[in-house]
Design a protein around this motif. Structure first.
Motif, PDB file in Angstrom:
ATOM      1  N   ASP A  32      52.087 -22.154  -6.020  1.00 30.29           N
ATOM      2  CA  ASP A  32      52.500 -21.614  -4.726  1.00 30.29           C
ATOM      3  C   ASP A  32      53.163 -20.269  -4.974  1.00 30.29           C
ATOM      4  N   GLY A  33      52.637 -19.197  -4.372  1.00 27.31           N
ATOM      5  CA  GLY A  33      53.264 -17.899  -4.528  1.00 27.31           C
ATOM      6  C   GLY A  33      54.620 -17.859  -3.834  1.00 27.31           C
ATOM      7  N   ILE A  34      55.612 -17.301  -4.524  1.00 28.57           N
ATOM      8  CA  ILE A  34      56.949 -17.127  -3.944  1.00 28.57           C
ATOM      9  C   ILE A  34      57.172 -15.670  -3.568  1.00 28.57           C
ATOM     10  N   ALA A  35      56.905 -14.773  -4.503  1.00 32.15           N
ATOM     11  CA  ALA A  35      57.176 -13.356  -4.255  1.00 32.15           C
ATOM     12  C   ALA A  35      56.252 -12.499  -5.103  1.00 32.15           C
ATOM     13  N   LEU A  36      56.102 -11.260  -4.670  1.00 31.72           N
ATOM     14  CA  LEU A  36      55.272 -10.274  -5.362  1.00 31.72           C
ATOM     15  C   LEU A  36      56.023  -8.952  -5.394  1.00 31.72           C
ATOM     16  N   GLY A  37      56.202  -8.395  -6.584  1.00 30.81           N
ATOM     17  CA  GLY A  37      56.837  -7.091  -6.697  1.00 30.81           C
ATOM     18  C   GLY A  37      55.835  -5.976  -6.451  1.00 30.81           C
ATOM     19  N   VAL A  38      56.321  -4.869  -5.905  1.00 26.75           N
ATOM     20  CA  VAL A  38      55.495  -3.691  -5.636  1.00 26.75           C
ATOM     21  C   VAL A  38      55.932  -2.580  -6.573  1.00 26.75           C
ATOM     22  N   CYS A  39      54.963  -1.888  -7.191  1.00 27.29           N
ATOM     23  CA  CYS A  39      55.303  -0.779  -8.083  1.00 27.29           C
ATOM     24  C   CYS A  39      54.348   0.386  -7.858  1.00 27.29           C
ATOM     25  N   GLY A  40      54.552   1.456  -8.619  1.00 24.35           N
ATOM     26  CA  GLY A  40      53.725   2.638  -8.484  1.00 24.35           C
ATOM     27  C   GLY A  40      52.261   2.384  -8.752  1.00 24.35           C
ATOM     28  N   THR A  41      51.960   1.482  -9.665  1.00 21.48           N
ATOM     29  CA  THR A  41      50.565   1.142  -9.949  1.00 21.48           C
ATOM     30  C   THR A  41      49.878   0.607  -8.705  1.00 21.48           C
ATOM     31  N   ASP A  42      50.549  -0.296  -7.980  1.00 26.14           N
ATOM     32  CA  ASP A  42      49.977  -0.845  -6.747  1.00 26.14           C
ATOM     33  C   ASP A  42      49.715   0.259  -5.730  1.00 26.14           C
ATOM     34  N   ARG A  43      50.651   1.176  -5.613  1.00 26.47           N
ATOM     35  CA  ARG A  43      50.491   2.264  -4.644  1.00 26.47           C
ATOM     36  C   ARG A  43      49.343   3.187  -5.031  1.00 26.47           C
ATOM     37  N   GLU A 241      62.301   7.315 -21.811  1.00 28.20           N
ATOM     38  CA  GLU A 241      61.908   8.195 -20.717  1.00 28.20           C
ATOM     39  C   GLU A 241      61.065   7.384 -19.738  1.00 28.20           C
ATOM     40  N   ALA A 242      61.576   7.216 -18.507  1.00 27.87           N
ATOM     41  CA  ALA A 242      60.936   6.304 -17.556  1.00 27.87           C
ATOM     42  C   ALA A 242      60.477   7.001 -16.280  1.00 27.87           C
ATOM     43  N   THR A 243      60.361   8.331 -16.313  1.00 25.99           N
ATOM     44  CA  THR A 243      59.938   9.045 -15.102  1.00 25.99           C
ATOM     45  C   THR A 243      58.527   9.605 -15.198  1.00 25.99           C
ATOM     46  N   GLY A 244      58.118  10.024 -16.382  1.00 28.88           N
ATOM     47  CA  GLY A 244      56.833  10.704 -16.536  1.00 28.88           C
ATOM     48  C   GLY A 244      56.884  12.161 -16.128  1.00 28.88           C
ATOM     49  N   ALA A 245      58.045  12.684 -15.712  1.00 27.51           N
ATOM     50  CA  ALA A 245      58.172  14.094 -15.348  1.00 27.51           C
ATOM     51  C   ALA A 245      58.007  14.952 -16.595  1.00 27.51           C
ATOM     52  N   PRO A 246      57.052  15.875 -16.615  1.00 31.55           N
ATOM     53  CA  PRO A 246      56.774  16.639 -17.848  1.00 31.55           C
ATOM     54  C   PRO A 246      58.004  17.321 -18.438  1.00 31.55           C
ATOM     55  N   GLY A 260      66.215  10.233 -34.477  1.00 28.16           N
ATOM     56  CA  GLY A 260      66.176   9.664 -33.144  1.00 28.16           C
ATOM     57  C   GLY A 260      64.809   9.109 -32.791  1.00 28.16           C
ATOM     58  N   ILE A 261      64.801   8.225 -31.802  1.00 26.72           N
ATOM     59  CA  ILE A 261      63.570   7.594 -31.330  1.00 26.72           C
ATOM     60  C   ILE A 261      63.437   7.845 -29.838  1.00 26.72           C
ATOM     61  N   VAL A 262      62.275   8.367 -29.428  1.00 25.56           N
ATOM     62  CA  VAL A 262      61.976   8.579 -28.019  1.00 25.56           C
ATOM     63  C   VAL A 262      60.831   7.653 -27.633  1.00 25.56           C
ATOM     64  N   CYS A 263      61.064   6.815 -26.641  1.00 29.59           N
ATOM     65  CA  CYS A 263      60.028   5.926 -26.123  1.00 29.59           C
ATOM     66  C   CYS A 263      59.631   6.412 -24.742  1.00 29.59           C
ATOM     67  N   LEU A 264      58.356   6.740 -24.573  1.00 28.80           N
ATOM     68  CA  LEU A 264      57.839   7.220 -23.298  1.00 28.80           C
ATOM     69  C   LEU A 264      57.212   6.049 -22.545  1.00 28.80           C
ATOM     70  N   THR A 265      57.773   5.704 -21.389  1.00 32.11           N
ATOM     71  CA  THR A 265      57.218   4.621 -20.569  1.00 32.11           C
ATOM     72  C   THR A 265      56.681   5.128 -19.235  1.00 32.11           C
ATOM     73  N   GLY A 266      57.070   6.335 -18.827  1.00 35.54           N
ATOM     74  CA  GLY A 266      56.570   6.901 -17.577  1.00 35.54           C
ATOM     75  C   GLY A 266      55.222   7.567 -17.788  1.00 35.54           C
ATOM     76  N   VAL A 267      54.354   7.477 -16.795  1.00 34.02           N
ATOM     77  CA  VAL A 267      53.018   8.068 -16.887  1.00 34.02           C
ATOM     78  C   VAL A 267      53.000   9.366 -16.086  1.00 34.02           C
ATOM     79  N   VAL A 296      53.188   0.708 -23.179  1.00 33.97           N
ATOM     80  CA  VAL A 296      52.695   0.212 -21.901  1.00 33.97           C
ATOM     81  C   VAL A 296      52.356  -1.268 -22.032  1.00 33.97           C
ATOM     82  N   ASN A 297      52.490  -1.991 -20.932  1.00 34.75           N
ATOM     83  CA  ASN A 297      52.099  -3.395 -20.870  1.00 34.75           C
ATOM     84  C   ASN A 297      52.964  -4.251 -21.791  1.00 34.75           C
ATOM     85  N   ALA A 298      52.609  -5.530 -21.939  1.00 36.00           N
ATOM     86  CA  ALA A 298      53.406  -6.474 -22.711  1.00 36.00           C
ATOM     87  C   ALA A 298      52.546  -7.679 -23.065  1.00 36.00           C
TER      88      ALA A 298
END
Length: 349
Positions: A32-43, A241-246, A260-267, A296-298
């Motif tokens: 039974d579905g309870i909830a669904l999150g909306v994100c930029g990918t869906d949009r 970095e979670a925005t993807g802003a160049p 240092g370590i930089v992890c890019l998660t924004g597209v 990306v992903n998991a």
């Protein structure tokens, strides 16, 4: 039953429609579905930018940020009616690459993976759904109000997992992390940084409202200036970095402490050009043993890490991330983004 569906690559086709009730196959849970999150990918999919329907079908059931309750579970599956669960998004390709064959499908090498609600498999945006028991993850029963945050939490759980694996190539004793962007990914990355005992800094454009408060309630420090400004005050050992802003991507690469370590998660959107001194950035990266990587992903391991992180978190803080809720029949409106929000959720019950 009712579901949120669209015709991939056709803007304006998003609608709540009637679809057949799901029938679980061998080894599958009925949920039974309870909830669904909306994100930029869906949009982006709703805007017709990409997306793939299942073979032979015109419409795709949207949604990959799931939360549901088990109705039926096959014997020996490890699940029972009443369990709170989420469904993993990605599946390995039918002829798996070496990574997929080892259940590291988030690191697929040939791109032939499929994804619920995105690529060739129906998503979780329906009143009921099915999922293979091997691709379901049980949540703490107390997480019903916030368990829909699980999928974005897995994204940052993977990011932190890989940061720590990279750091442990040598002595690794980070003290400080800077997160750019106070959206769901950035705030959840900050949560996991606090859980690791680090000094956490978050940079965002919002000067007031819910975002600064959420950061402060974590015990972290909120900034609205620039990455160099923050780095001068508190040199970060890690930047997520979670925005993807160049401009922020480039500034992240040039403003960590040594090793240092930089992890890019924004597209980032394509086509935008930014001028910068390649030689100077390269020199710093090489001479300081810095690392820049994308994530990306998991996979299932990260889902389990995410479930553990949510179970340890303050429930009221997690509830604060959900700034807008809509019933399923208002799902089209829910996909219209607002700059002041953090996470929009569609209630499926």
């Amino acid at each position: 039953m009712r579901a949120l569906t669209l015709v991939p690559l056709q803007a304006g086709s998003l609608a709540v429609t009637d679809v057949p009730d799901p029938v679980p196959g061998p080894g599958e849970l009925l949920v039974d579905g309870i909830a669904l999150g909306v994100c930029g990918t869906d949009r982006e999919i709703a805007a017709g930018e990409y997306g793939w329907a299942p073979p032979g079908e015109e419409r795709l059931i949207l949604g990959h940020e799931s939360l549901g309750r088990v109705i039926e579970a096959p014997a020996g599956s490890g699940f029972a009616a009443g369990d709170l669960v989420v469904g993993i998004v990605r599946r390995p390709d039918p002829e798996p690459c070496q990574a997929c064959a080892r259940d590291e499908f988030d690191m697929c090498r040939n791109g032939k993976y499929v994804e619920r609600g995105i690529k060739q498999i129906h998503g979780y945006g329906s009143q009921r759904w099915t999922v293979e028991a091997d691709y379901a993850v049980r949540l703490d029963p107390g997480l019903e109000s916030v368990g829909v945050l699980m999928e974005p939490t897995t994204i940052v759980a993977k990011a932190w997992d890989h940061i720590e694996r990279i750091g442990n190539r040598a002595w690794f004793g980070p003290e400080r992390v800077l997160i750019t962007g106070a959206g769901p990914i950035g705030l959840l990355a900050a949560l996991l940084g606090v859980q690791r005992g680090l000094e956490v800094h978050v940079l965002d454009r919002a000067e007031s409202g819910i975002k600064p408060k959420l950061v402060q309630d974590l015990g972290a420090t909120y900034h609205t200036g620039s990455i160099p400004d923050v780095a001068r005050q508190a040199p970060p050992d890690i930047i997520i970095e979670a925005t993807g802003a160049p401009e922020l991507v480039l500034a992240s690469m040039d403003n960590t402490a040594a090793a240092g370590i930089v992890c890019l998660t924004g597209v980032s959107s394509m086509g935008r050009q930014v001028s910068f001194d390649v030689g100077a950035v390269n020199r710093d990266i090489v001479l300081e043993n810095d690392v820049i990587f994308g994530s990306v992903n998991a996979n299932r391991r990260h889902y389990e890490m995410g479930a553990d992180a949510l179970a340890k978190a303050d429930r009221s803080w997690l509830e604060g991330l959900i700034t807008r809720r809509h019933p399923l029949e208002e799902a089209v409106e829910a996909l219209a983004g607002r700059s002041s929000e953090v996470k929009t959720v569609i209630d499926l019950t």
